[in-house]
Design a protein around this motif. Structure first.
Motif, PDB file in Angstrom:
ATOM      1  N   LYS A 237      42.095  35.869  36.913  1.00 30.13           N
ATOM      2  CA  LYS A 237      42.976  36.619  37.801  1.00 30.13           C
ATOM      3  C   LYS A 237      42.198  37.249  38.953  1.00 30.13           C
ATOM      4  O   LYS A 237      42.537  37.066  40.125  1.00 30.13           O
ATOM      5  N   TYR A 238      41.149  37.976  38.627  1.00 27.88           N
ATOM      6  CA  TYR A 238      40.406  38.663  39.665  1.00 27.88           C
ATOM      7  C   TYR A 238      39.447  37.740  40.404  1.00 27.88           C
ATOM      8  O   TYR A 238      39.117  37.994  41.555  1.00 27.88           O
ATOM      9  N   GLY A 239      39.039  36.652  39.783  1.00 27.01           N
ATOM     10  CA  GLY A 239      38.212  35.664  40.476  1.00 27.01           C
ATOM     11  C   GLY A 239      38.997  34.976  41.574  1.00 27.01           C
ATOM     12  O   GLY A 239      38.496  34.780  42.692  1.00 27.01           O
TER      13      GLY A 239
ATOM     14  N   LYS B 189      38.682  36.376  55.085  1.00 23.67           N
ATOM     15  CA  LYS B 189      37.794  37.168  55.952  1.00 23.67           C
ATOM     16  C   LYS B 189      37.184  36.346  57.035  1.00 23.67           C
ATOM     17  O   LYS B 189      37.035  35.316  57.259  1.00 23.67           O
TER      18      LYS B 189
ATOM     19  N   LYS C 100      40.315  36.576  49.005  1.00 20.23           N
ATOM     20  CA  LYS C 100      39.833  37.631  49.907  1.00 20.23           C
ATOM     21  C   LYS C 100      38.672  37.121  50.745  1.00 20.23           C
ATOM     22  O   LYS C 100      38.606  37.360  51.950  1.00 20.23           O
ATOM     23  N   LYS C 101      37.754  36.365  50.143  1.00 19.92           N
ATOM     24  CA  LYS C 101      36.607  35.803  50.862  1.00 19.92           C
ATOM     25  C   LYS C 101      37.062  34.768  51.897  1.00 19.92           C
ATOM     26  O   LYS C 101      36.523  34.686  52.982  1.00 19.92           O
TER      27      LYS C 101
ATOM     28  N   VAL D 102      39.074  37.357  34.158  1.00 18.62           N
ATOM     29  CA  VAL D 102      38.160  36.759  35.135  1.00 18.62           C
ATOM     30  C   VAL D 102      38.910  35.795  36.055  1.00 18.62           C
ATOM     31  O   VAL D 102      38.688  35.782  37.266  1.00 18.62           O
TER      32      VAL D 102
ATOM     33  N   LEU E  66      41.646  36.202  43.100  1.00 19.68           N
ATOM     34  CA  LEU E  66      41.877  37.202  44.144  1.00 19.68           C
ATOM     35  C   LEU E  66      40.630  37.394  45.008  1.00 19.68           C
ATOM     36  O   LEU E  66      40.721  37.527  46.234  1.00 19.68           O
ATOM     37  N   TYR E  67      39.464  37.384  44.389  1.00 18.60           N
ATOM     38  CA  TYR E  67      38.209  37.533  45.126  1.00 18.60           C
ATOM     39  C   TYR E  67      37.994  36.346  46.057  1.00 18.60           C
ATOM     40  O   TYR E  67      37.600  36.516  47.207  1.00 18.60           O
ATOM     41  N   LEU E  68      38.262  35.114  45.573  1.00 22.98           N
ATOM     42  CA  LEU E  68      38.111  33.925  46.418  1.00 22.98           C
ATOM     43  C   LEU E  68      39.078  33.966  47.589  1.00 22.98           C
ATOM     44  O   LEU E  68      38.698  33.642  48.725  1.00 22.98           O
TER      45      LEU E  68
END
Length: 64
Positions: free
Chosen positions: A52-54, A64, A60-61, A50, A56-58
């Protein structure tokens, strides 16, 4: 094959020691599997996933 009883006894002793070594290796593997399947280990793996990918998601957001 065998020329005397000493050779037979030597092979029997060697095979017995090999069997004992194999049993100890199995005990070690059993303990490793038990630790790998423990709930704490699953929880720690899930948390690291969570994180690691959390992150990366933040990122990415934000980009943008």
């Amino acid at each position: 094959m065998y020329r005397n009883f000493d050779e037979i006894e030597y092979d029997l002793e060697r095979l017995d020691l090999e069997r004992q070594i194999a049993l100890e290796e199995l005990k070690g593997l059993k303990q490793e599997v038990k630790e790998d399947l423990s709930p704490y280990n699953w929880l720690s793996t899930s948390i690291s996933f969570v994180k690691k990918y959390g992150i990366l998601y933040l990122i990415k957001k934000i980009l943008k």
